[in-house]
Motif scaffolding. Structure first.
Motif, PDB file in Angstrom:
ATOM      1  N   GLY A 123     -10.059  -7.657  36.165  1.00 42.04           N
ATOM      2  CA  GLY A 123      -9.277  -6.843  35.244  1.00 42.04           C
ATOM      3  C   GLY A 123      -9.772  -6.942  33.816  1.00 42.04           C
ATOM      4  N   LEU A 124      -9.044  -6.328  32.900  1.00 43.19           N
ATOM      5  CA  LEU A 124      -9.450  -6.278  31.501  1.00 43.19           C
ATOM      6  C   LEU A 124      -9.597  -7.676  30.906  1.00 43.19           C
ATOM      7  N   ASP A 125      -8.565  -8.504  31.044  1.00 46.62           N
ATOM      8  CA  ASP A 125      -8.579  -9.823  30.405  1.00 46.62           C
ATOM      9  C   ASP A 125      -9.776 -10.657  30.836  1.00 46.62           C
ATOM     10  N   THR A 126      -9.933 -10.823  32.161  1.00 41.61           N
ATOM     11  CA  THR A 126     -10.988 -11.726  32.622  1.00 41.61           C
ATOM     12  C   THR A 126     -12.389 -11.139  32.425  1.00 41.61           C
ATOM     13  N   SER A 127     -12.507  -9.812  32.406  1.00 41.42           N
ATOM     14  CA  SER A 127     -13.819  -9.208  32.148  1.00 41.42           C
ATOM     15  C   SER A 127     -14.213  -9.398  30.686  1.00 41.42           C
ATOM     16  N   VAL A 128     -13.260  -9.243  29.797  1.00 39.01           N
ATOM     17  CA  VAL A 128     -13.524  -9.486  28.370  1.00 39.01           C
ATOM     18  C   VAL A 128     -13.863 -10.955  28.147  1.00 39.01           C
ATOM     19  N   ILE A 129     -13.093 -11.835  28.779  1.00 38.38           N
ATOM     20  CA  ILE A 129     -13.345 -13.269  28.641  1.00 38.38           C
ATOM     21  C   ILE A 129     -14.736 -13.629  29.149  1.00 38.38           C
ATOM     22  N   LEU A 130     -15.142 -13.029  30.244  1.00 37.27           N
ATOM     23  CA  LEU A 130     -16.465 -13.285  30.811  1.00 37.27           C
ATOM     24  C   LEU A 130     -17.560 -13.011  29.781  1.00 37.27           C
ATOM     25  N   LYS A 131     -17.462 -11.878  29.092  1.00 29.74           N
ATOM     26  CA  LYS A 131     -18.459 -11.531  28.079  1.00 29.74           C
ATOM     27  C   LYS A 131     -18.337 -12.430  26.858  1.00 29.74           C
ATOM     28  N   LEU A 132     -17.106 -12.689  26.436  1.00 31.15           N
ATOM     29  CA  LEU A 132     -16.888 -13.498  25.228  1.00 31.15           C
ATOM     30  C   LEU A 132     -17.432 -14.912  25.382  1.00 31.15           C
ATOM     31  N   MET A 133     -17.293 -15.496  26.551  1.00 33.83           N
ATOM     32  CA  MET A 133     -17.762 -16.867  26.752  1.00 33.83           C
ATOM     33  C   MET A 133     -19.284 -16.953  26.674  1.00 33.83           C
ATOM     34  N   GLN A 134     -19.935 -15.890  27.095  1.00 36.80           N
ATOM     35  CA  GLN A 134     -21.387 -15.849  26.936  1.00 36.80           C
ATOM     36  C   GLN A 134     -21.746 -15.670  25.470  1.00 36.80           C
ATOM     37  N   GLU A 135     -21.015 -14.811  24.800  1.00 37.42           N
ATOM     38  CA  GLU A 135     -21.292 -14.474  23.402  1.00 37.42           C
ATOM     39  C   GLU A 135     -20.980 -15.632  22.461  1.00 37.42           C
ATOM     40  N   LYS A 136     -19.817 -16.238  22.628  1.00 36.43           N
ATOM     41  CA  LYS A 136     -19.370 -17.289  21.724  1.00 36.43           C
ATOM     42  C   LYS A 136     -19.961 -18.656  22.052  1.00 36.43           C
ATOM     43  N   LEU A 137     -20.123 -18.939  23.358  1.00 36.99           N
ATOM     44  CA  LEU A 137     -20.499 -20.274  23.779  1.00 36.99           C
ATOM     45  C   LEU A 137     -21.882 -20.362  24.395  1.00 36.99           C
ATOM     46  N   GLY A 138     -22.512 -19.212  24.610  1.00 36.77           N
ATOM     47  CA  GLY A 138     -23.809 -19.209  25.284  1.00 36.77           C
ATOM     48  C   GLY A 138     -23.715 -19.787  26.685  1.00 36.77           C
ATOM     49  N   ALA A 139     -22.604 -19.528  27.337  1.00 35.81           N
ATOM     50  CA  ALA A 139     -22.307 -20.189  28.604  1.00 35.81           C
ATOM     51  C   ALA A 139     -22.870 -19.459  29.812  1.00 35.81           C
ATOM     52  N   GLU A 140     -23.173 -20.245  30.845  1.00 36.73           N
ATOM     53  CA  GLU A 140     -23.422 -19.707  32.180  1.00 36.73           C
ATOM     54  C   GLU A 140     -22.065 -19.669  32.880  1.00 36.73           C
ATOM     55  N   VAL A 141     -21.637 -18.481  33.264  1.00 40.50           N
ATOM     56  CA  VAL A 141     -20.291 -18.329  33.819  1.00 40.50           C
ATOM     57  C   VAL A 141     -20.368 -18.039  35.313  1.00 40.50           C
ATOM     58  N   ILE A 142     -19.636 -18.842  36.069  1.00 39.13           N
ATOM     59  CA  ILE A 142     -19.521 -18.662  37.515  1.00 39.13           C
ATOM     60  C   ILE A 142     -18.119 -18.125  37.782  1.00 39.13           C
TER      61      ILE A 142
END
Length: 413
Positions: free
Chosen positions: A13-32
């Protein structure tokens, strides 16, 4: 931060899709990303596609429907679980299972951070956070919506910039095999009747069939094991009963609920199978358990429901309560017949080899084995203190002659 690995509970959904991108952008994270299937009617292939499209390095789809039924819903039925006597805990019950799967993936993938899309206003943040702390205390919990103060308007703008689809849906919906919850839109005004558009599993009373339908549910040790004489797994039984009871308008719930965080909220649910099964189960308990067990179990059931609703699944008290419940449920075997009609699930018949009902004791016919002469003495003893207390408080004195009583005592001496 470099090489940060985060496991994200992902709905697509909207929340988790936005969070997915933000965590890469803000934290440089690898997201599973992890999606746990507990019976929600989603397109899981599309969810996986979205996860990879928006940057997930790996995606897990976990089918946990049967595990949810056998290990979670099963306990709720035995506990007659209704938070504040209304809500069958559908969403609340699923959260510990989802947390368990998130932790399993985090440990497997060597991720030290677990993230979710819960807001700071709801109950789910409590359920997720406490569950993660219990199962993986070393993990860091990331709750971006609350911690980064994300608003829906901001999320929608961000989504448009990053090509994340923005839904125009009015209502926030969570569903699994045990129920469907609907929030938002006009439902936030508790004075307005829920519009028909919010319901999917149930028909309105006006459109429900005029002819009732009867279902017979078999129980073993308090757990449903058959429907209309056909043995089936609990998952199959629930899904079938959702369909049958839903077409008769059974299972609509609209009530004011006290959230964990102190907010009162208007909640609307659909839970056809849950409403039907809990009613049938409670009735069978009345037939097979003593009045003392029933009285005490109502307290236990209420506390069990409170613990689950408020995210305390890993509280030792829950397990202790279940020890009592499981012992009591050994007697709860038999069949219950329920009449489904115009929004009502009405118990109309029940039978059990463990029934404490004895027709020879209950009947008014001449074959009764109950000695009515015993009742007079029982009544005297049963209400003796109450009568004496009333007489004392209201100045009502016995007509007994005190002097005669004293003389009688002297004679005995």
């Amino acid at each position: 931060m470099i090489n940060v690995r985060i496991v994200l509970a992902y709905s697509g959904g909207l929340d988790t899709s936005v969070i997915l991108k933000l965590m890469q952008e803000k934290l440089g994270a690898e997201v599973i990303t992890v999606t746990v299937d507990v019976g929600q009617k989603d397109d899981f292939e599309k969810i996986e596609e979205k996860a990879y499209k928006f940057g997930a390095v790996k995606h897990y789809y976990i089918d946990a429907k049967e595990e949810f039924a056998e290990n979670y819903v099963c306990k709720a039925i035995k506990a007659n679980a209704l938070y504040e006597n209304a809500y069958p805990l559908s969403t609340a019950l699923a959260r510990p299972l989802i947390v368990e799967k998130l932790v399993e993936v985090a440990k497997k993938e060597g991720a030290g951070i677990i993230a979710h899309g819960c807001t700071g206003k709801g109950n789910d943040q409590v359920r997720f956070n406490l569950g993660i702390k219990a199962l993986m205390p070393e993990a860091e919990i990331l709750q971006p919506v609350a911690e980064w103060n994300l608003t829906r308007d901001w999320e929608m703008e961000y989504a448009k910039k990053h090509g994340i689809p923005v839904s125009d849906k009015i209502y926030s919906i969570d569903e699994n095999i045990w129920g469907r919850s609907i929030e938002g839109g006009v439902l936030e005004d508790p004075s307005i009747e829920p519009p028909e558009e919010v319901f999917e599993w149930t028909v309105s009373i006006e459109k429900a069939p005029d002819k009732p339908e009867y279902v017979t549910i078999g129980f073993e040790n308090g757990v449903p094991v058959s429907l209309n004489g056909e043995k089936m797994k609990l998952l199959e039984l629930i899904l079938k009963l959702n369909e049958i009871a839903g077409k008769h308008g059974v299972g609509r719930i609209d009530h004011i609920e006290d959230r964990s965080v102190g907010i009162k909220s208007r909640e609307v649910y659909e839970a056809p199978a849950a409403v039907t099964l809990i009613k049938a189960h409670q009735d069978l308990e009345k037939l097979t358990l003593t009045k003392w067990v029933i009285e005490f179990k109502s307290i236990v059931d209420s506390k069990w429901s409170w613990l689950v609703y408020n995210g305390l699944w890993y509280e030792p008290l829950r397990l202790a309560l279940e020890g009592f419940i499981d012992e009591a449920e050994k007697a709860v075997n038999g069949e219950v017949t329920v009449k489904l009609w115009k929004g009502n699930a009405i118990v109309v018949g029940r039978k059990s080899d463990n029934a404490l009902y004895d027709v020879k004791m209950a009947t008014y016919e001449k074959f009764s084995t109950f000695d009515q002469k015993l009742a007079k003495g029982f009544i005297e003893l049963f209400g003796m203190q109450s009568v004496l207390a009333y007489n004392m408080l209201h100045g009502v004195h016995s007509t007994s002659n005190i002097s005669e009583i004293k003389e009688a005592i002297k004679t005995l001496e």
